[in-house]
Design a protein around this motif. Structure first.
Motif, PDB file in Angstrom:
ATOM      1  N   ILE A 206      -1.869  -2.914   8.973  1.00  0.00           N
ATOM      2  CA  ILE A 206      -1.658  -2.902   7.528  1.00  0.00           C
ATOM      3  C   ILE A 206      -2.527  -1.802   6.941  1.00  0.00           C
ATOM      4  O   ILE A 206      -3.550  -1.438   7.512  1.00  0.00           O
ATOM      5  N   HIS A 207      -2.105  -1.212   5.854  1.00  0.00           N
ATOM      6  CA  HIS A 207      -2.785  -0.098   5.155  1.00  0.00           C
ATOM      7  C   HIS A 207      -2.789   1.169   6.003  1.00  0.00           C
ATOM      8  O   HIS A 207      -3.498   2.101   5.671  1.00  0.00           O
ATOM      9  N   ALA A 208      -2.028   1.205   7.075  1.00  0.00           N
ATOM     10  CA  ALA A 208      -2.017   2.365   7.966  1.00  0.00           C
ATOM     11  C   ALA A 208      -0.566   2.697   8.306  1.00  0.00           C
ATOM     12  O   ALA A 208       0.342   1.924   7.978  1.00  0.00           O
TER      13      ALA A 208
ATOM     14  N   GLN B  39       0.834  -1.204   0.000  1.00  0.00           N
ATOM     15  CA  GLN B  39       0.000   0.000   0.000  1.00  0.00           C
ATOM     16  C   GLN B  39       0.871   1.257   0.000  1.00  0.00           C
ATOM     17  O   GLN B  39       1.993   1.232   0.497  1.00  0.00           O
TER      18      GLN B  39
END
Lengths: 463, 463
Positions: free
Chosen positions: A431-433, A94
């Motif tokens: 995740i994604h952060a 990401q």
């Protein structure tokens, strides 16, 4: 079991090297969504292909697509009577935004205590890499694998696996296997072993609300024409009712109610809203009324706005009535919901509810995936339960997954294969952060589990 | 009148030079809102001070503030019996965003036909500069002015004139005058002379809605906690009802209904919704029901969101449930509405209507101004009507102004002075938007009008 013990001993010896390799892999900023990172995507694919070769795999190939390259490898020396697994993972990550919220640089993977921080370490470079390290241990100790293995590592999972369907269809013959064992996914908790048996699907839309042809002075013109930001806010506010249900007509059609078994299973899980709020930092849980938090996460569909913007967003004040307003949104789907139909219903609802004085343009998002359920008695599920029970000293719990892996749909519809999730990422690893992390001990646990999974499945077929 | 004719002849001779000067002035990117432009603000102040000196004004001063410098100049040679005017204008400009929508670079002022394009040419550098050019013409032909003049040109109008109140209070003695003649404001139409007799006030707020402590994956967590973007959309959507009225309790308290005279005057104006829509490019007019477009613009308060943002706004898809969502909003006020009270009511309403599962933080905006009405028989209004009637061959119409000039409040409350708007900008010149322009012929028309205004006011007092 002496063969397996040699493999496990080798993995123990290489524990430090395994972590170093992950740090090296995760320092390549392979952000598939951003064209600027195209050279990094190539670097990551090359790094991965070379690692597969060093593991002893004789066939390693780069499979180009119209988007990012996939990396394929195989070892079929176990012969036709042995089972064949297709191992899936993805090497793309990401975008790291918002950068300012990271405590360590996202692409300088950093160990702090038992955690490795960095973009992609949990999703999915750690869980992916450990499978290659297990192959390495098998081939460097025993000279052979206990079953046939095929590896497909793609570079577009974070952008909806846009070209994987095509790639899998073109190579359907070579990808034949008994089932897919996925290094992507993630377990529900670090302390309780679990087996993911469902994942939600996905439908995405992007919309633009247009008012005046140009930005207007909000003093001179305010009150004369509709403000696209107001119209967008009204559209978005209208997507949920006060009980947290999605208002789009037909959205819930064809969805089965949760079974008493599903509800009972969830009630047995060591999950508490309070701990969840501590983990996420949210002031309260919230969502469709009549369902618990995990019931909503795993078995109920949702609609989330992922981004919304328009007007002046810089420093200070700009008294503008902007020309445009934008939003990106995604729905998470459960069995019974077709992504295309949900996107069409949402589109129709937005058009039907458009406030006066503005126009609306809707683009289909690039994602789209059906929800997934793994059959209870699937042979991969049976072996996974056995391995996890031995590794952790207790049987794993069946859990659902709120997220989506579009490739599930590809493997099901193009190859007719089920997918067993066997990732050693954990759902709380951001995740994604910002500050995504992977638990360092899970690298060894995952290696041991994958080694045992392959061994057990190979043995079962020998019997 | 021979004296005035000499002045007007000199202005004619200098027509080309006047335009060149404006191009030079407007090529300085004096954006007060952006700290990066601090050196440009200083450059613009210096340019203006030097131009005032070249015009023959012997007293020219830079007045520093805690923010941007103001430029002051005076010529009181007409003596104590002559009237004294305080000329007001501002040399700062709005940010040029969104840059990609400009057809010519915002700070490379470009003539196309009868229009000069560039940020600030209409608001307020053109209308301001022409007053200095008229002084130049007076002093270089007659060697004296027909009345006493004081000039106060500030550098913070576009950021709410934050320090002007203090500056004016500190220099109240030197700023004494009969009334203020403002080069800021703007006429209602290029073809019909008009006199602005009212302006709306302003109240501003900025808000942040917070959910989880960090961005979450919208797949894994969607449906578990409230999405700040949904909560913000609901808050904003709830600020207006279906008839376009602001729902904040008490918002309309103390406002007088439009008088039959006001409604009648507006009906006589050559204004049509269709032409207005062509000008703005909006698909329809919209606003509080029961009022015409001009009635809403001039005499009804409004609430506009100027910016709204949160989540992923970049290329492609990022399936995020963001931690925060933001909005900037401003209200335009009419007589009877106190800015502080309106801001407090709005704040209370937002807090009372906050959806569950999120928290709210509200910051007061830096703007704030009461609405303004010029008395019908004000001597400045009388002279302005006379001058405009002669210049355009027809009497000017009384019009309102949707926008706000916070300094009106300053001049009224600190100095006790009324303000007469005498700007030659036109309301359709895309101020605060891309492709702002100023009509080149209005430079000469404005010079002629200001020359005549001063002459007439000086003569009237002689009588």
């Amino acid at each position: 079991m002496s063969g397996l013990n040699d493999v496990l001993a080798r993995l123990d010896e290489r524990a430090e090297a395994s972590l170093s390799e992950l740090i090296e892999f995760a320092s390549i900023p392979s952000v598939s969504a951003q064209p600027d990172h195209q050279p990094d995507m190539e670097r990551a694919a090359t790094w991965l292909a070379e690692r597969l070769q060093r593991a002893g795999l004789k066939i390693v190939e780069r499979w180009p697509t119209a988007g990012h390259t996939a990396v394929y490898a195989e070892d079929l020396d176990a012969g036709e009577d042995a089972p064949t697994l297709l191992v899936y993972g993805h090497y793309d990550v990401q975008p790291p935004d918002p950068l300012e919220k990271w405590h360590t640089p996202p692409f300088t993977p950093t160990v702090k205590g038992e955690r490795l921080y960095g973009r992609g370490v949990s999703d999915d470079k750690g869980p992916l890499l450990l499978t290659v390290q297990v192959v390495d241990a098998y081939l460097s100790t025993l000279g052979k694998l206990p079953l046939n293995l095929k590896f497909l590592f793609e570079g577009e999972e974070e952008v909806g696996s846009a070209h994987l369907n095509e790639l899998v269809a073109q190579n359907a013959g070579r990808l034949k296997a008994d089932f897919v064992l996925s290094a992507d996914g993630g377990m529900w908790s670090a302390s309780v072993p679990s087996l993911t048996v469902s994942a939600r699907g996905l439908a995405a839309l992007e919309l633009t609300v247009r008012g005046p042809a140009k930005d207007l002075h909000s003093g001179r013109h305010g009150g004369s024409v509709h403000n696209p930001l107001h119209a967008l806010a009204a559209l978005i506010a209208g997507l949920h009712d006060e009980s947290g249900r999605v208002t789009v007509p037909g959205f819930y059609d064809g969805i089965a109610e949760l079974t008493p078994q599903q509800r009972g299973g969830i009630q047995q899980l060591p999950f508490g809203d309070e701990a969840y709020l501590t983990q996420t930092g949210a002031p309260a849980v919230y969502g469709e009324s009549g369902y618990s938090t995990l019931e909503r996460q795993w078995h109920r569909p949702t609609l989330e706005v992922n981004g919304m913007w328009g007007g002046y967003t810089g420093e200070g004040t700009k008294t503008v009535l902007p020309s445009e307003a934008h939003a990106k949104m995604t729905c998470r789907l459960v069995p019974g919901q077709e992504p295309e139909r949900i996107a069409a219903l949402l589109r129709q609802h937005l058009e039907d509810n458009l406030p006066p004085g503005v126009t609306l343009e809707i683009h289909a998002g690039d994602h789209g995936a059906r929800a997934y359920r793994l059959p209870e008695d699937h042979p991969g599920a049976v072996v996974a339960r056995e391995v996890l029970a031995e590794l952790y000293g207790k049987p794993p719990l069946d859990v659902g997954m709120g997220g989506s892996i579009p490739v599930l749909e590809t493997f099901q519809s193009v190859l007719g294969l089920d997918t067993v999730f066997f990732s050693f990422a954990v759902g709380d690893e951001d995740i994604h952060a910002p500050n995504e992390f992977f638990r360092v001990p899970r690298l060894a646990e995952g290696q041991r589990a994958w080694a045992q999974f392959w061994w057990t499945l190979g043995e079962k077929t020998d019997e």
